[in-house]
Design a protein around this motif. Structure first.
Motif, PDB file in Angstrom:
ATOM      1  N   GLN A 128       0.826  -1.206   0.000  1.00 50.37           N
ATOM      2  CA  GLN A 128       0.000   0.000   0.000  1.00 50.37           C
ATOM      3  C   GLN A 128       0.860   1.255   0.000  1.00 50.37           C
ATOM      4  O   GLN A 128       0.369   2.368   0.192  1.00 50.37           O
ATOM      5  CB  GLN A 128      -0.938   0.020   1.203  1.00 50.37           C
ATOM      6  CG  GLN A 128      -0.246   0.121   2.554  1.00 50.37           C
ATOM      7  CD  GLN A 128      -1.228   0.298   3.699  1.00 50.37           C
ATOM      8  OE1 GLN A 128      -2.444   0.410   3.498  1.00 50.37           O
ATOM      9  NE2 GLN A 128      -0.719   0.348   4.918  1.00 50.37           N
ATOM     10  N   THR A 129       2.179   1.080  -0.258  1.00 52.36           N
ATOM     11  CA  THR A 129       3.101   2.218  -0.162  1.00 52.36           C
ATOM     12  C   THR A 129       3.890   2.460  -1.447  1.00 52.36           C
ATOM     13  O   THR A 129       4.713   3.370  -1.478  1.00 52.36           O
ATOM     14  CB  THR A 129       4.104   1.993   0.985  1.00 52.36           C
ATOM     15  OG1 THR A 129       4.940   0.862   0.693  1.00 52.36           O
ATOM     16  CG2 THR A 129       3.398   1.763   2.308  1.00 52.36           C
ATOM     17  N   THR A 130       3.678   1.656  -2.491  1.00 55.82           N
ATOM     18  CA  THR A 130       4.450   1.808  -3.726  1.00 55.82           C
ATOM     19  C   THR A 130       3.572   2.432  -4.800  1.00 55.82           C
ATOM     20  O   THR A 130       2.722   1.761  -5.395  1.00 55.82           O
ATOM     21  CB  THR A 130       5.009   0.449  -4.196  1.00 55.82           C
ATOM     22  OG1 THR A 130       5.882  -0.062  -3.188  1.00 55.82           O
ATOM     23  CG2 THR A 130       5.786   0.605  -5.485  1.00 55.82           C
ATOM     24  N   TYR A 131       3.811   3.711  -5.031  1.00 57.25           N
ATOM     25  CA  TYR A 131       3.015   4.457  -6.005  1.00 57.25           C
ATOM     26  C   TYR A 131       3.123   3.816  -7.387  1.00 57.25           C
ATOM     27  O   TYR A 131       4.191   3.413  -7.811  1.00 57.25           O
ATOM     28  CB  TYR A 131       3.520   5.902  -6.056  1.00 57.25           C
ATOM     29  CG  TYR A 131       2.716   6.830  -6.925  1.00 57.25           C
ATOM     30  CD1 TYR A 131       1.339   6.926  -6.783  1.00 57.25           C
ATOM     31  CD2 TYR A 131       3.342   7.628  -7.873  1.00 57.25           C
ATOM     32  CE1 TYR A 131       0.596   7.781  -7.579  1.00 57.25           C
ATOM     33  CE2 TYR A 131       2.611   8.500  -8.672  1.00 57.25           C
ATOM     34  CZ  TYR A 131       1.236   8.568  -8.524  1.00 57.25           C
ATOM     35  OH  TYR A 131       0.503   9.417  -9.312  1.00 57.25           O
ATOM     36  N   LEU A 132       2.015   3.679  -8.055  1.00 53.34           N
ATOM     37  CA  LEU A 132       1.826   3.096  -9.384  1.00 53.34           C
ATOM     38  C   LEU A 132       1.571   1.590  -9.358  1.00 53.34           C
ATOM     39  O   LEU A 132       0.897   1.072 -10.229  1.00 53.34           O
ATOM     40  CB  LEU A 132       3.017   3.381 -10.330  1.00 53.34           C
ATOM     41  CG  LEU A 132       3.395   4.847 -10.528  1.00 53.34           C
ATOM     42  CD1 LEU A 132       4.575   4.947 -11.490  1.00 53.34           C
ATOM     43  CD2 LEU A 132       2.221   5.663 -11.040  1.00 53.34           C
ATOM     44  N   PHE A 133       2.110   0.873  -8.376  1.00 52.84           N
ATOM     45  CA  PHE A 133       1.911  -0.579  -8.351  1.00 52.84           C
ATOM     46  C   PHE A 133       0.980  -1.034  -7.233  1.00 52.84           C
ATOM     47  O   PHE A 133       0.113  -1.879  -7.468  1.00 52.84           O
ATOM     48  CB  PHE A 133       3.261  -1.310  -8.285  1.00 52.84           C
ATOM     49  CG  PHE A 133       3.749  -1.732  -9.634  1.00 52.84           C
ATOM     50  CD1 PHE A 133       3.733  -3.058 -10.033  1.00 52.84           C
ATOM     51  CD2 PHE A 133       4.190  -0.794 -10.548  1.00 52.84           C
ATOM     52  CE1 PHE A 133       4.145  -3.441 -11.288  1.00 52.84           C
ATOM     53  CE2 PHE A 133       4.607  -1.151 -11.817  1.00 52.84           C
ATOM     54  CZ  PHE A 133       4.579  -2.481 -12.196  1.00 52.84           C
ATOM     55  N   GLY A 134       1.141  -0.514  -6.052  1.00 55.73           N
ATOM     56  CA  GLY A 134       0.238  -0.844  -4.964  1.00 55.73           C
ATOM     57  C   GLY A 134       0.257   0.287  -3.951  1.00 55.73           C
ATOM     58  O   GLY A 134       1.175   0.375  -3.144  1.00 55.73           O
ATOM     59  N   PHE A 135      -0.742   1.175  -4.002  1.00 52.19           N
ATOM     60  CA  PHE A 135      -0.750   2.339  -3.110  1.00 52.19           C
ATOM     61  C   PHE A 135      -2.180   2.713  -2.779  1.00 52.19           C
ATOM     62  O   PHE A 135      -3.119   2.355  -3.496  1.00 52.19           O
ATOM     63  CB  PHE A 135      -0.028   3.528  -3.763  1.00 52.19           C
ATOM     64  CG  PHE A 135      -0.761   4.121  -4.933  1.00 52.19           C
ATOM     65  CD1 PHE A 135      -1.498   5.292  -4.792  1.00 52.19           C
ATOM     66  CD2 PHE A 135      -0.718   3.520  -6.185  1.00 52.19           C
ATOM     67  CE1 PHE A 135      -2.177   5.840  -5.881  1.00 52.19           C
ATOM     68  CE2 PHE A 135      -1.393   4.068  -7.277  1.00 52.19           C
ATOM     69  CZ  PHE A 135      -2.124   5.225  -7.115  1.00 52.19           C
TER      70      PHE A 135
ATOM     71  N   THR B 124      -9.623   8.708  -2.228  1.00 51.06           N
ATOM     72  CA  THR B 124     -10.701   7.721  -2.085  1.00 51.06           C
ATOM     73  C   THR B 124     -10.471   6.728  -0.953  1.00 51.06           C
ATOM     74  O   THR B 124     -11.406   6.071  -0.499  1.00 51.06           O
ATOM     75  CB  THR B 124     -10.860   6.927  -3.392  1.00 51.06           C
ATOM     76  OG1 THR B 124      -9.657   6.161  -3.621  1.00 51.06           O
ATOM     77  CG2 THR B 124     -11.092   7.861  -4.570  1.00 51.06           C
ATOM     78  N   GLY B 125      -9.196   6.592  -0.526  1.00 49.79           N
ATOM     79  CA  GLY B 125      -8.864   5.587   0.478  1.00 49.79           C
ATOM     80  C   GLY B 125      -8.754   4.187  -0.085  1.00 49.79           C
ATOM     81  O   GLY B 125      -8.510   3.236   0.651  1.00 49.79           O
ATOM     82  N   LEU B 126      -8.922   4.038  -1.408  1.00 52.68           N
ATOM     83  CA  LEU B 126      -8.876   2.727  -2.042  1.00 52.68           C
ATOM     84  C   LEU B 126      -7.466   2.382  -2.509  1.00 52.68           C
ATOM     85  O   LEU B 126      -6.681   3.268  -2.846  1.00 52.68           O
ATOM     86  CB  LEU B 126      -9.838   2.692  -3.240  1.00 52.68           C
ATOM     87  CG  LEU B 126     -11.314   2.960  -2.939  1.00 52.68           C
ATOM     88  CD1 LEU B 126     -12.120   2.968  -4.235  1.00 52.68           C
ATOM     89  CD2 LEU B 126     -11.866   1.923  -1.963  1.00 52.68           C
TER      90      LEU B 126
END
Length: 323
Positions: free
Chosen positions: A95-102, A107-109
């Motif tokens: 949930q911390t890697t922008y573009l791949f999983g963030f 939206t909080g999504l």
């Protein structure tokens, strides 16, 4: 009237006495010199872990996965049937890697290329991903553990396939190919790890990137953290001189901070696969069938263009390899 005047006079005498006392007091104490406070370090910062993620085992073809099922049907008693009965696919993600999983702050999504892959798997199981995915945010260091303990059904988290990791978990066919590069401040002249001898270079714990830094002949100083976002924070605070990991992750950092840049040529080839528990061959086959579908129907290309195409240039989905 006399009594009121008397009281007033008495009050004035007291005030005058207090004022005189204050005026007679010594001057203020010497001021304390305050130096600039050091930036706080992220939690769980460590040193090198050369063995974590390092692929010294060449006894297998790490990219050869189990051949997919013919279609996306779910048989009774299968791993997929149990997931459908539960009503949710449990996925270990970042949930911390922008573009791949963030996590989208508006939206909080959770969003990103890896999140799209999870949603495609869920949609193949349930008809739609909406309401049928339970995301579990995990650090890089816990990817094998949550699969071995069956805490999640899949891990989709920029997860490089290696022979060493295959001893503990299974992988799908490769769905994305990245390469390890370097992120530095724009004022830096460094272009490779050889330019960072003796300098502090950050990577995530138990990652192939950390192993590369720790074993490089130039001897940069490997600094390990729980999450890639911690590396960017430390670079911004001048606590490390560079970050080195996959170009996909670095592209997200550069997009967030215009004061940094990605440099050098790829040092490694990182093949991302979906991690799956060791004892679930049927789930591997099913996930591979999903990946076959999204390669062919344009879903992979659409997701790539949405998240990273404008930053990393054109690309096509990697060709799968099967046992």
């Amino acid at each position: 009237m006399r009594s009121r005047h008397f009281v007033r006079a008495a009050v004035l005498v007291v005030v005058a006495a207090l004022t005189a006392a204050c005026g007679a007091a010594e001057g203020p104490a010497d001021s304390i010199t305050v130096s600039d406070a050091a930036w706080p370090m992220p939690a769980d910062v460590g040193g090198p872990d050369a063995s974590a993620g390092e692929d010294t085992d060449t006894g297998c073809n790490p990219l050869a996965s189990i051949r997919p099922t013919d279609g996306l049907s779910v048989s009774a008693g299968s791993t997929m049937a149990k997931i459908k009965e539960r009503g949710k696919l449990i996925a270990g993600v970042d949930q911390t890697t922008y573009l791949f999983g963030f996590r989208n702050p508006k939206t909080g999504l959770l969003e990103g290329f890896d999140i799209d892959v999870v949603n495609q798997i869920a949609a193949a199981l349930f008809g739609t991903a909406d309401g049928h995915v339970q995301f579990r945010a995990i650090p890089s260091s816990q990817r094998e553990q949550v699969l071995e303990d069956h805490q999640v059904d899949v891990v989709v988290r920029t997860y490089s396939v290696t022979c060493a990791r295959r001893k503990a978990v299974q992988f799908s066919a490769v769905y994305y190919v990245a390469g390890q590069e370097i992120l530095v401040p724009k004022a830096s002249k460094a272009q490779s790890l050889s330019d960072l001898a003796g300098k502090r270079v950050c990577a995530a714990k138990k990652s192939t990137s950390l192993a590369k830094i720790a074993t490089d002949p130039a001897k940069p100083v490997a600094v390990s953290v729980a999450n890639w976002s911690d590396c960017l924070v430390m670079l911004q605070q001048n606590q490390v001189d560079a970050v080195s990991t996959d170009d996909t992750i670095l592209a997200g950092m550069a997009a967030q901070d215009p004061r940094v840049k990605v440099v050098g040529e790829p040092m490694t080839r990182e093949n991302y696969g979906v991690g799956i528990p060791k004892d679930q061959d049927d789930m591997v086959r099913f996930v591979n069938a999903v990946l076959e579908k999204i390669r062919g129907d344009g879903s992979w290309a659409a997701s790539y263009q949405k998240w990273v195409g404008t930053r990393l240039g054109p690309a096509a989905p990697p060709e799968p390899q099967y046992q």
